[in-house]
Design a protein around this motif. Structure first.
Motif, PDB file in Angstrom:
ATOM      1  N   ILE A 156       1.184  -1.150  -0.189  1.00 32.67           N
ATOM      2  CA  ILE A 156       0.037   0.085  -0.275  1.00 32.67           C
ATOM      3  C   ILE A 156       0.916   1.136   0.007  1.00 32.67           C
ATOM      4  O   ILE A 156       0.579   2.220  -0.222  1.00 32.67           O
ATOM      5  CB  ILE A 156      -0.522   0.063   1.510  1.00 32.67           C
ATOM      6  CG1 ILE A 156      -1.880  -0.870   1.537  1.00 32.67           C
ATOM      7  CG2 ILE A 156      -1.838   0.892   1.981  1.00 32.67           C
ATOM      8  CD1 ILE A 156      -3.093  -1.799   1.868  1.00 32.67           C
ATOM      9  N   THR A 157       1.675   1.152   0.535  1.00 26.71           N
ATOM     10  CA  THR A 157       2.528   2.592   0.912  1.00 26.71           C
ATOM     11  C   THR A 157       3.393   2.660  -0.119  1.00 26.71           C
ATOM     12  O   THR A 157       3.799   3.799  -0.853  1.00 26.71           O
ATOM     13  CB  THR A 157       3.189   2.010   2.309  1.00 26.71           C
ATOM     14  OG1 THR A 157       4.054   1.548   1.781  1.00 26.71           O
ATOM     15  CG2 THR A 157       3.001   2.887   3.732  1.00 26.71           C
ATOM     16  N   ARG A 158       3.912   0.968  -0.949  1.00 25.38           N
ATOM     17  CA  ARG A 158       4.870   1.358  -1.902  1.00 25.38           C
ATOM     18  C   ARG A 158       3.834   2.505  -3.497  1.00 25.38           C
ATOM     19  O   ARG A 158       4.018   2.861  -3.558  1.00 25.38           O
ATOM     20  CB  ARG A 158       4.853   0.576  -2.514  1.00 25.38           C
ATOM     21  CG  ARG A 158       6.027   0.021  -3.408  1.00 25.38           C
ATOM     22  CD  ARG A 158       6.635  -1.024  -3.815  1.00 25.38           C
ATOM     23  NE  ARG A 158       7.526  -2.019  -3.602  1.00 25.38           N
ATOM     24  CZ  ARG A 158       6.812  -3.196  -2.889  1.00 25.38           C
ATOM     25  NH1 ARG A 158       6.489  -4.099  -3.445  1.00 25.38           N
ATOM     26  NH2 ARG A 158       7.616  -3.823  -1.921  1.00 25.38           N
ATOM     27  N   ILE A 162       4.971   6.869  -0.867  1.00 30.13           N
ATOM     28  CA  ILE A 162       5.886   7.244   0.182  1.00 30.13           C
ATOM     29  C   ILE A 162       6.644   5.852   0.421  1.00 30.13           C
ATOM     30  O   ILE A 162       7.135   6.150   1.486  1.00 30.13           O
ATOM     31  CB  ILE A 162       4.839   7.249   1.232  1.00 30.13           C
ATOM     32  CG1 ILE A 162       3.757   7.005   1.762  1.00 30.13           C
ATOM     33  CG2 ILE A 162       3.850   8.808   0.621  1.00 30.13           C
ATOM     34  CD1 ILE A 162       2.540   6.660   2.275  1.00 30.13           C
ATOM     35  N   PHE A 163       6.551   4.964   0.484  1.00 33.37           N
ATOM     36  CA  PHE A 163       7.494   3.605   0.561  1.00 33.37           C
ATOM     37  C   PHE A 163       9.030   3.849   1.345  1.00 33.37           C
ATOM     38  O   PHE A 163       9.305   4.676  -0.100  1.00 33.37           O
ATOM     39  CB  PHE A 163       7.677   1.948  -0.146  1.00 33.37           C
ATOM     40  CG  PHE A 163       8.144   1.039   0.472  1.00 33.37           C
ATOM     41  CD1 PHE A 163       7.539   1.103   1.787  1.00 33.37           C
ATOM     42  CD2 PHE A 163       9.366   0.904   0.162  1.00 33.37           C
ATOM     43  CE1 PHE A 163       8.493  -0.501   2.587  1.00 33.37           C
ATOM     44  CE2 PHE A 163       9.907  -0.446   0.640  1.00 33.37           C
ATOM     45  CZ  PHE A 163       9.793  -0.661   1.652  1.00 33.37           C
ATOM     46  N   GLY A 164       9.587   3.824   1.938  1.00 31.54           N
ATOM     47  CA  GLY A 164      11.028   4.498   1.893  1.00 31.54           C
ATOM     48  C   GLY A 164      11.111   6.130   2.686  1.00 31.54           C
ATOM     49  O   GLY A 164      12.191   6.914   2.574  1.00 31.54           O
ATOM     50  N   SER A 165      10.423   6.501   2.744  1.00 31.16           N
ATOM     51  CA  SER A 165      10.326   7.761   4.090  1.00 31.16           C
ATOM     52  C   SER A 165       9.766   8.122   4.722  1.00 31.16           C
ATOM     53  O   SER A 165       9.070   7.288   5.701  1.00 31.16           O
ATOM     54  CB  SER A 165       9.490   8.381   2.102  1.00 31.16           C
ATOM     55  OG  SER A 165       7.954   8.498   2.385  1.00 31.16           O
ATOM     56  N   LEU A 171       2.552   7.460   9.090  1.00 28.70           N
ATOM     57  CA  LEU A 171       1.158   6.607   9.112  1.00 28.70           C
ATOM     58  C   LEU A 171       1.529   5.207   8.997  1.00 28.70           C
ATOM     59  O   LEU A 171       0.049   4.958  10.161  1.00 28.70           O
ATOM     60  CB  LEU A 171       1.625   6.653   6.958  1.00 28.70           C
ATOM     61  CG  LEU A 171       0.200   5.521   6.579  1.00 28.70           C
ATOM     62  CD1 LEU A 171      -1.198   6.498   6.895  1.00 28.70           C
ATOM     63  CD2 LEU A 171       0.324   5.057   5.191  1.00 28.70           C
ATOM     64  N   ILE A 172       2.129   4.381   9.455  1.00 33.02           N
ATOM     65  CA  ILE A 172       2.395   3.571  10.139  1.00 33.02           C
ATOM     66  C   ILE A 172       2.095   3.147  11.617  1.00 33.02           C
ATOM     67  O   ILE A 172       1.574   2.602  12.224  1.00 33.02           O
ATOM     68  CB  ILE A 172       3.459   2.528   9.888  1.00 33.02           C
ATOM     69  CG1 ILE A 172       3.832   2.199   8.459  1.00 33.02           C
ATOM     70  CG2 ILE A 172       3.413   0.978  10.686  1.00 33.02           C
ATOM     71  CD1 ILE A 172       2.608   1.264   7.584  1.00 33.02           C
ATOM     72  N   ILE A 243      11.572  -1.361   8.422  1.00 32.43           N
ATOM     73  CA  ILE A 243      10.984  -1.479   6.749  1.00 32.43           C
ATOM     74  C   ILE A 243      10.409  -0.693   5.717  1.00 32.43           C
ATOM     75  O   ILE A 243      11.046  -0.683   5.157  1.00 32.43           O
ATOM     76  CB  ILE A 243      10.106  -2.602   7.694  1.00 32.43           C
ATOM     77  CG1 ILE A 243      10.215  -4.549   7.704  1.00 32.43           C
ATOM     78  CG2 ILE A 243       9.149  -2.797   6.796  1.00 32.43           C
ATOM     79  CD1 ILE A 243       9.739  -4.784   8.720  1.00 32.43           C
ATOM     80  N   PHE A 244      10.021   0.496   6.725  1.00 27.98           N
ATOM     81  CA  PHE A 244       9.121   1.256   5.885  1.00 27.98           C
ATOM     82  C   PHE A 244       9.696   2.986   6.395  1.00 27.98           C
ATOM     83  O   PHE A 244       9.691   3.887   4.719  1.00 27.98           O
ATOM     84  CB  PHE A 244       7.684   1.783   7.181  1.00 27.98           C
ATOM     85  CG  PHE A 244       6.989   0.595   7.076  1.00 27.98           C
ATOM     86  CD1 PHE A 244       5.680   0.344   5.642  1.00 27.98           C
ATOM     87  CD2 PHE A 244       7.329  -0.318   8.226  1.00 27.98           C
ATOM     88  CE1 PHE A 244       5.034   0.099   5.364  1.00 27.98           C
ATOM     89  CE2 PHE A 244       5.559  -1.105   7.697  1.00 27.98           C
ATOM     90  CZ  PHE A 244       5.014  -1.160   6.488  1.00 27.98           C
ATOM     91  N   ALA A 245      11.477   3.275   6.571  1.00 27.40           N
ATOM     92  CA  ALA A 245      11.663   3.897   6.923  1.00 27.40           C
ATOM     93  C   ALA A 245      11.882   4.665   5.368  1.00 27.40           C
ATOM     94  O   ALA A 245      12.856   5.536   5.138  1.00 27.40           O
ATOM     95  CB  ALA A 245      12.536   4.699   7.934  1.00 27.40           C
TER      96      ALA A 245
END
Lengths: 305, 293
Positions: A156-158, A162-165, A171-172, A243-245
């Motif tokens: 979803i974030t990809r 915004i994935f990796g930001s 959001l998470i 994982i997300f940052a």
């Protein structure tokens, strides 16, 4: 009238009153205090070792003893940990990680608390059909292990780009902070007198006006609890950060783990421990400064795990 | 129809984040994970439906079986010890002692620290050459052995020491609140009847604290299922694969193994475990009596 006053007032009261004063060193007391002190040593031991090691030089660590105080207080390891220790990819120390953690924690705390406060307010004062259902699922969902939802969230974030930001981490944290924070605010708002809300309604105030002008000013205590809960929780997070940052935005916990667990060459234990102290500093300061409020926060937030 | 939709519209708009979280994340993502755990997804989650293949492979993988055994072993020890030490400390703290707040502060501060910090500190203390063992040997106690972190048979105890250090204080706080909530009259009645203090605790007070106990069990239990950061920091699953846990298995397969189907199947097993813990509790707490939080 209490016993002592009575004995002072009546001149002929010579007989001792009240229970016999107990000697301080009864076997029971010795047992209680020695057990408590034993456990206190267990709890304090790592803090002592962490600080003492961080102040030593490497030769001192290699040939000395883990309990010993440093021969000379030496903050070199702290400076190294902060500015030049290698975190796997780069050798800039923990400071970028610290600022990443700050950049993650502040907006995540604000956004997650704001959304949860609005949720709690809507659930208590503006009940709509289905609200209870959503709230129950939300609370129940907080027990689902993150691992179950994490892969689809990556997708979803990809898709959202915004994935990796930092936005992804915010959001998470907002999503997974929502159950407990909403519960906190819902309980708080439902304890406020309903008349206030009704009076404002009669005066024609709408949803947002009542929220900003009546509810928010009255909910300062619960905000403090929520802030403590979120700041410590988000600061201590590892999984979402890793994982997300994205590599550039790794929070301090991730960089700390990289410094200690993937260091090439000879490990510098003093630098590792200094880095550990530095990472633990923020939640510890919050803990010592906020006292009972911290306990309230974690007791409320325990559900979050 | 239209009127009911427009009724309370601002509240509904404000609740969109919550509704979206519930529908998309808690329900949607969970269903997605369970669904794709039945596919042969490898690098990308698009594979075709293969029934229980992933689960058969999962339970044929020694790393998974070790993870599950570890979780059961660590989990049962951790649950029993956290509860009993938490209760013991709470009882001691309840004896009108001096310096109560100092003791409480000391016991709870580890809870403020992250599992990464906890893991790394204990990793240093348990370092076989320079930590406690090395120090004792250099001080002349040549046979002193405390190599749990490097010993596949003992490594779970190393995890346990660090895990208890982090979590017992919080359990104590919960239990203490429970003890303080017990009516004074009960104590007076027990004293009149001549029941010894320890028996009053075990057979009267403890059953009265059922609510607190159940909450503590559920919290500790779901925390144990999630055990991840601590393992990453303390042992990283080692030595070998002797301290692997399911949460780590999931992450490794999803993000490191190019074998997403396995990760999803393992995640579904974690979900199942938590449901087994939480559903009976939720039913007891909220089901029968229609009581709300």
């Amino acid at each position: 009238m209490t016993g002592s006053e009575q004995s002072r007032n009546s001149a002929d009261a010579v007989e001792p009153r009240g229970p016999r004063p107990k000697p301080f060193f009864t076997p029971k007391k010795i047992m209680i205090y020695s057990t408590l002190i034993f456990f206190s040593l267990y709890f304090l031991f790592p803090l002592y070792i962490m600080v003492v090691t961080s102040l030593k030089t490497m030769p001192e660590i290699r040939f000395g003893n883990i309990f010993a105080l440093p021969g000379q207080i030496n903050f070199d390891a702290w400076a190294r940990a902060w500015t030049s220790a290698c975190t796997g990819l780069t050798c800039q120390g923990l400071s970028p990680g610290f600022w990443n953690s700050v950049k993650i924690t502040i907006p995540s705390t604000i956004v997650s608390i704001f959304i949860a406060a609005v949720n709690g307010y809507a659930l208590v004062n503006w009940r709509f059909k289905g609200a209870d259902f959503f709230f129950s699922v939300l609370i129940f969902g907080s027990f689902i292990p993150y691992q179950v939802m994490i892969y689809p969230l990556v997708i979803i974030t990809r898709e959202l780009g915004i994935f990796g930001s930092l936005q992804a981490v915010i959001l998470i944290h907002t999503i997974f902070g929502m159950p407990i924070l909403t519960l906190l605010f819902r309980n708080y708002f439902s304890a406020l007198p309903q008349e206030l809300f009704k009076a404002a309604r009669v005066d024609g105030a709408g949803f947002w006006r009542i929220f900003f002008e009546i509810m928010l000013p009255m909910s300062l205590p619960i905000f403090v609890v929520a802030i403590i809960l979120q700041v410590t929780g988000i600061w201590n997070d590892f999984l979402f950060g890793v994982i997300f940052a994205g590599t550039q935005n790794y929070p301090m916990t991730v960089q700390l783990n990289n410094i200690v667990n993937s260091a090439q060459g000879t490990p510098e234990y003093n630098v590792n421990m200094a880095a550990t102290v530095l990472t633990g500093m923020v939640p510890l300061i919050i803990y010592f400064v906020s006292g009972k409020l911290f306990v309230r926060g974690v007791a409320a937030g325990a559900v979050k795990g | 129809m239209k009127k009911t939709f427009l009724h309370n519209l601002p509240a509904k708009i404000a609740a969109i984040p919550m509704i979206a979280t519930v529908l998309i994340v808690f329900i949607g993502c969970t269903i997605w994970t369970v669904y794709y755990s039945f596919t042969n997804s490898r690098l990308l989650p698009t594979g075709k439906f293969v029934g229980f293949d992933q689960y058969e492979r999962l339970f044929a993988t020694s790393r998974w079986n070790i993870s599950v055994t570890n979780l059961l072993t660590y989990g049962s020890m951790s649950l029993v010890l956290t509860l009993s030490l938490g209760f013991l400390l709470a009882v001691l703290m309840d004896q009108k002692i001096r310096f109560e707040s100092a003791f409480r502060t000391i016991m709870l501060y580890p809870f403020a620290l992250s599992f990464i910090v906890t893991g790394l500190v204990w990793q240093w203390i348990m370092n076989p050459t320079l930590g406690l063992q090395g120090t004792m040997r250099r001080l002349g106690w040549e046979s002193f052995t405390f190599d749990w972190i490097a010993n596949p048979r003992m490594v779970l105890f190393a995890l346990l020491i660090a895990g208890l250090w982090q979590g017992v204080g919080f359990c104590m706080i919960l239990m203490l609140a429970g003890l303080r909530g017990v009516d004074e009259e009960i104590w007076k009645a027990a004293r009149v009847d001549g029941i010894p203090t320890w028996r009053t605790y075990i057979s009267i007070v403890l059953p009265m604290m059922r609510g607190v106990l159940v909450t503590a069990v559920v919290l500790i239990g779901s925390g144990i299922v999630r055990l991840y950061d601590l393992v990453v920091a303390l042992t990283n699953g080692g030595p070998g694969i002797s301290s692997e846990v399911p949460a780590k298995y999931v992450i490794n397969y999803m993000f490191g193994g190019g074998n997403i189907g396995q990760g999803l199947a393992a995640a579904t097993m974690m979900l199942l475990t938590v449901l087994i813990i939480v559903i009976p509790w939720a039913y007891l707490e909220f089901g029968g009596k229609g009581r709300r939080t």
